[in-house]
Design a protein around this motif. Structure first.
Motif, PDB file in Angstrom:
ATOM      1  N   LYS A 103     -10.878  59.028 -53.288  1.00 25.05           N
ATOM      2  CA  LYS A 103     -10.917  57.568 -53.399  1.00 25.05           C
ATOM      3  C   LYS A 103     -10.756  56.931 -52.023  1.00 25.05           C
ATOM      4  O   LYS A 103     -11.488  56.002 -51.661  1.00 25.05           O
ATOM      5  CB  LYS A 103      -9.807  57.080 -54.331  1.00 25.05           C
ATOM      6  CG  LYS A 103     -10.071  57.349 -55.809  1.00 25.05           C
ATOM      7  CD  LYS A 103      -8.904  56.861 -56.657  1.00 25.05           C
ATOM      8  CE  LYS A 103      -9.143  57.172 -58.141  1.00 25.05           C
ATOM      9  NZ  LYS A 103      -7.987  56.756 -58.978  1.00 25.05           N
ATOM     10  N   VAL A 104      -9.784  57.455 -51.259  1.00 27.29           N
ATOM     11  CA  VAL A 104      -9.550  56.903 -49.925  1.00 27.29           C
ATOM     12  C   VAL A 104     -10.765  57.146 -49.030  1.00 27.29           C
ATOM     13  O   VAL A 104     -11.287  56.222 -48.384  1.00 27.29           O
ATOM     14  CB  VAL A 104      -8.293  57.533 -49.299  1.00 27.29           C
ATOM     15  CG1 VAL A 104      -8.143  57.099 -47.849  1.00 27.29           C
ATOM     16  CG2 VAL A 104      -7.049  57.152 -50.089  1.00 27.29           C
ATOM     17  N   VAL A 150      -4.853  58.253 -41.544  1.00 22.17           N
ATOM     18  CA  VAL A 150      -3.498  57.910 -41.986  1.00 22.17           C
ATOM     19  C   VAL A 150      -3.396  57.922 -43.511  1.00 22.17           C
ATOM     20  O   VAL A 150      -2.464  58.495 -44.092  1.00 22.17           O
ATOM     21  CB  VAL A 150      -3.079  56.543 -41.422  1.00 22.17           C
ATOM     22  CG1 VAL A 150      -1.749  56.101 -42.034  1.00 22.17           C
ATOM     23  CG2 VAL A 150      -2.969  56.601 -39.900  1.00 22.17           C
ATOM     24  N   LEU A 151      -4.364  57.289 -44.174  1.00 21.81           N
ATOM     25  CA  LEU A 151      -4.280  57.140 -45.627  1.00 21.81           C
ATOM     26  C   LEU A 151      -4.614  58.417 -46.383  1.00 21.81           C
ATOM     27  O   LEU A 151      -4.124  58.624 -47.501  1.00 21.81           O
ATOM     28  CB  LEU A 151      -5.218  56.015 -46.079  1.00 21.81           C
ATOM     29  CG  LEU A 151      -4.883  54.614 -45.567  1.00 21.81           C
ATOM     30  CD1 LEU A 151      -5.933  53.611 -46.011  1.00 21.81           C
ATOM     31  CD2 LEU A 151      -3.493  54.183 -46.052  1.00 21.81           C
ATOM     32  N   SER A 152      -5.444  59.280 -45.803  1.00 22.75           N
ATOM     33  CA  SER A 152      -5.842  60.501 -46.517  1.00 22.75           C
ATOM     34  C   SER A 152      -5.039  61.724 -46.108  1.00 22.75           C
ATOM     35  O   SER A 152      -5.202  62.794 -46.694  1.00 22.75           O
ATOM     36  CB  SER A 152      -7.328  60.773 -46.291  1.00 22.75           C
ATOM     37  OG  SER A 152      -7.589  61.052 -44.925  1.00 22.75           O
ATOM     38  N   ARG A 153      -4.159  61.583 -45.113  1.00 24.47           N
ATOM     39  CA  ARG A 153      -3.438  62.752 -44.600  1.00 24.47           C
ATOM     40  C   ARG A 153      -2.595  63.421 -45.680  1.00 24.47           C
ATOM     41  O   ARG A 153      -2.724  64.615 -45.931  1.00 24.47           O
ATOM     42  CB  ARG A 153      -2.539  62.325 -43.435  1.00 24.47           C
ATOM     43  CG  ARG A 153      -1.743  63.467 -42.813  1.00 24.47           C
ATOM     44  CD  ARG A 153      -0.687  62.922 -41.867  1.00 24.47           C
ATOM     45  NE  ARG A 153      -1.292  62.057 -40.856  1.00 24.47           N
ATOM     46  CZ  ARG A 153      -0.615  61.150 -40.171  1.00 24.47           C
ATOM     47  NH1 ARG A 153       0.677  60.951 -40.421  1.00 24.47           N
ATOM     48  NH2 ARG A 153      -1.212  60.418 -39.261  1.00 24.47           N
ATOM     49  N   ARG A 154      -1.735  62.635 -46.351  1.00 25.03           N
ATOM     50  CA  ARG A 154      -0.839  63.221 -47.347  1.00 25.03           C
ATOM     51  C   ARG A 154      -1.602  63.743 -48.570  1.00 25.03           C
ATOM     52  O   ARG A 154      -1.362  64.888 -48.996  1.00 25.03           O
ATOM     53  CB  ARG A 154       0.222  62.201 -47.775  1.00 25.03           C
ATOM     54  CG  ARG A 154       1.288  62.789 -48.689  1.00 25.03           C
ATOM     55  CD  ARG A 154       2.417  61.793 -48.930  1.00 25.03           C
ATOM     56  NE  ARG A 154       3.438  62.364 -49.786  1.00 25.03           N
ATOM     57  CZ  ARG A 154       3.384  62.333 -51.115  1.00 25.03           C
ATOM     58  NH1 ARG A 154       2.361  61.756 -51.718  1.00 25.03           N
ATOM     59  NH2 ARG A 154       4.346  62.884 -51.831  1.00 25.03           N
ATOM     60  N   PRO A 155      -2.528  62.959 -49.181  1.00 28.99           N
ATOM     61  CA  PRO A 155      -3.273  63.516 -50.324  1.00 28.99           C
ATOM     62  C   PRO A 155      -4.043  64.778 -49.989  1.00 28.99           C
ATOM     63  O   PRO A 155      -4.091  65.717 -50.789  1.00 28.99           O
ATOM     64  CB  PRO A 155      -4.220  62.363 -50.705  1.00 28.99           C
ATOM     65  CG  PRO A 155      -3.566  61.131 -50.210  1.00 28.99           C
ATOM     66  CD  PRO A 155      -2.869  61.534 -48.961  1.00 28.99           C
ATOM     67  N   SER A 161      -4.659  72.051 -41.433  1.00 33.18           N
ATOM     68  CA  SER A 161      -3.762  72.706 -42.392  1.00 33.18           C
ATOM     69  C   SER A 161      -3.824  74.211 -42.225  1.00 33.18           C
ATOM     70  O   SER A 161      -2.782  74.890 -42.227  1.00 33.18           O
ATOM     71  CB  SER A 161      -4.147  72.316 -43.821  1.00 33.18           C
ATOM     72  OG  SER A 161      -3.991  70.936 -44.037  1.00 33.18           O
ATOM     73  N   ALA A 162      -5.035  74.746 -42.089  1.00 27.99           N
ATOM     74  CA  ALA A 162      -5.185  76.190 -41.877  1.00 27.99           C
ATOM     75  C   ALA A 162      -4.526  76.607 -40.572  1.00 27.99           C
ATOM     76  O   ALA A 162      -3.884  77.664 -40.499  1.00 27.99           O
ATOM     77  CB  ALA A 162      -6.662  76.560 -41.877  1.00 27.99           C
TER      78      ALA A 162
END
Length: 595
Positions: free
Chosen positions: A233-234, A174-179, A300-301
């Motif tokens: 960082k996450v 959840v926390l690393s999805r957008r970055p 993403s790919a």
């Protein structure tokens, strides 16, 4: 490849046999993973209690055999996943390359060869260790259940620890999805920008643009680095925390197990086995957290491939083969405009109409930006008109299969790019051609002697990492490629732009030869010497035909009353013009000049 393969999900469905095989192998691997716990348990319950060496030897032989079988299964599973990745490449790679080339024709640089890089990302994910980790994850409950069977209290502690670890995995996603999504997108754009800069190396070096280009790249790279830093960082925080928690869970299981042993609730053997099973149960979860970046990159790919694969069914439609054309070209009210994002750019061609007969030579002139190159790209089928038609012997060029039409067309674009291959392959268009035909095309282009002086003659490798050609040499070899195979239609865009006197003489001789053979010739030129032998001339401005007819009549209409200055003005692409009162009605396709 089946036309149903228009998404990564459909592609994976086509690999169902391999995925089922991986699942079955994973089942047996996880069953064999119980060998060490059972072996340890038998040591405590049988060997230590009885002191029987024969039992020890027998159990050890069985355990070693099980480990050998498990090793074989690991090897077979890796081979299956590797074969699956190769199968996906075989099903999709060729068509993605074709589609990338088609997108390149439309200046769709945002996707150019990215599809092939995304396919490599998907292939590497499936062939690597990430996919087996995902298959191992569903077996976590089995190990926890076995621990619970040994002792419910110990089982509850193990389940609580597993839930905590799984919560860390979900939080990581959840926390690393957008970055990570921003990072992957920015990384793709930065790579494409760097590739564009490398292609313009000469301009950058000669005009002192290096610092400015580097600053531009640094701006894009800063987005990549900042998003990468945020995702790191996450991931680092969750990764290190999860590893610490995993050790604490192991300590908790050990402590509770020791407490139960002291209270005689479980045996020492069960205590050791519970620790082994707990370590195995948490391993897939821990691996998922550590490899989550690879999972996100794969997703993403896959999304980009899904978007690109929507065009595959359209691209795979083929037309019936048509008879060899004689070379009559009719352009009827052609309008062309690029699609930009979700809209349309201003029209480059605005209702262009004209016709030429087989064996005729047409010269196209006009100022820069008038649409000359766009017109010939529509004629040879590189671009399709937004409206209107280009017909070859009565058949719409769009109806021709590109492979079928290509054998009758010779095309020399304004910017000549040759392949990183031998001169032989470049001229023969990668066909298994008769050497006589290759030499004949080279001789016709006046480049045969030049090729013979090269290190390996026709086998000389050319390209960025091989023998470097000058602009004139590239143009002459490109002309030989256009002349190869005795085309019925020859289209040359600025063919003498980089030629010296010798090269231009060879070009004129080649055009004369083509006319004698009845080849329809279309030439765009700003230098008038190459247009001395054309049958008709077409003058364009602002995407419209202003004059069309015999060269002498067209040039006479373009000449101002004083004479003398008209021809340089027309063919130099600078300031060429027709007085407003002489301009033709655009709807009529220009003013037709008759003798």
């Amino acid at each position: 490849m089946s036309q149903q393969l228009n998404s990564v999900r459909a592609l994976l469905r086509a690999c169902r046999p391999e995925l089922v095989t991986v699942g079955i192998i994973t089942f047996f691997i996880n069953m064999l993973m119980l060998t060490l716990p059972l072996y340890t348990l038998q040591m405590f319950s049988r060997v230590f209690a009885s002191g029987s060496m024969s039992t020890l030897v027998l159990l050890t032989v069985i355990a070693v055999f099980a480990m050998i079988v498990m090793g074989i299964l690991y090897f077979v599973r890796s081979r299956v996943t590797n074969e699956m990745s190769n199968k996906i490449d075989a099903m999709l790679g060729e068509n993605l390359l074709r589609l990338s080339i088609k997108n390149g024709l439309l200046n769709n640089t945002s996707r150019d060869a990215q599809g092939l890089r995304d396919l490599a990302q998907v292939r590497n994910f499936l062939a690597g260790g990430e996919l087996p980790n995902l298959f191992d994850t569903p077996w976590v409950p089995m190990y926890l259940f076995i621990i619970w069977i040994f002792d419910p209290l110990l089982g509850y502690v193990a389940i609580a620890g597993a839930i905590i670890m799984i919560s860390f995995a979900i939080a990581n996603e959840v926390l690393s999805r957008r970055p990570l999504r921003i990072y992957n997108t920015a990384s793709v754009l930065a790579t494409q920008e760097a590739e564009s800069m490398v292609k313009n190396a000469e301009a950058i070096e000669s005009m002192g643009m290096m610092n400015g280009v580097v600053r531009q790249w640094r701006k894009m790279q800063s987005v990549v680095l900042s998003s990468n830093s945020r995702s790191n960082k996450v991931s680092s925080f969750i990764g290190t925390t999860s590893r610490t928690v995993r050790l604490m869970v192991q300590i908790a299981v050990t402590a509770v197990g020791a407490y139960q042993v002291v209270n005689h609730s479980i045996s020492p053997g069960a205590f050791v086995v519970a620790n082994i099973l707990m370590a195995r149960a948490l391993a897939p979860v821990d691996a998922a957290i550590g490899t989550w970046r690879s999972v996100v990159a794969f997703m993403s790919a896959a999304r980009r491939l899904d978007a690109m694969m929507q065009d595959l069914p359209r691209m795979q439609t083929s037309s019936m083969s048509l008879p060899a054309p004689k070379g009559r070209i009719a352009v009827d009210r052609v309008v062309f405009r690029h699609r930009v994002g979700g809209g349309l750019a201003p029209a480059i061609l605005k209702g262009v109409s004209f016709a030429i007969e087989p064996g005729e030579a047409l010269g196209i002139v006009g100022p820069s930006g008038s649409g000359k190159s766009t017109l010939v790209k529509c004629i040879v089928g590189v671009w399709r008109p937004f409206s209107g038609t280009v017909r070859l012997d009565g058949a719409d060029v769009a109806q021709w299969d590109s492979e079928d039409l290509g054998q009758y067309v010779g095309y020399l674009p304004q910017d000549v790019d040759l392949f990183n291959a031998s001169i032989r392959d470049n001229i023969s268009r990668f066909q298994e051609a008769d050497p006589k035909d290759i030499v004949e095309a080279a001789q016709l282009a006046g480049v045969h002697d030049l090729i013979l002086r090269m290190p390996n003659g026709y086998e000389t490798k050319i390209g960025t990492s091989n023998y470097i050609l000058s602009g004139g040499q590239r143009q002459r070899i490109g002309l030989a490629r256009a002349l190869f195979g005795s085309p019925k239609m020859l289209v040359l865009d600025e063919p003498n732009a980089n030629l010296d006197t010798e090269g231009e003489a060879a070009l004129r001789q080649a055009l004369t030869h083509c006319k004698q053979k009845g080849v329809t010739v279309i030439v765009i030129a700003h230098r008038p010497s190459i247009l001395s032998n054309v049958d008709k001339m077409l003058f364009m401005r602002d995407g419209q035909v202003e004059l069309f007819g015999p060269p002498a009549e067209v040039m006479a209409r373009l000449s101002p009353p004083g004479g003398g200055a008209a021809r340089p003005r027309v063919v130099s692409a600078q300031g060429a013009g027709v007085p407003a009162e002489r301009r033709a009605n655009p709807a009529a396709g220009g003013e037709v000049v008759t003798p």
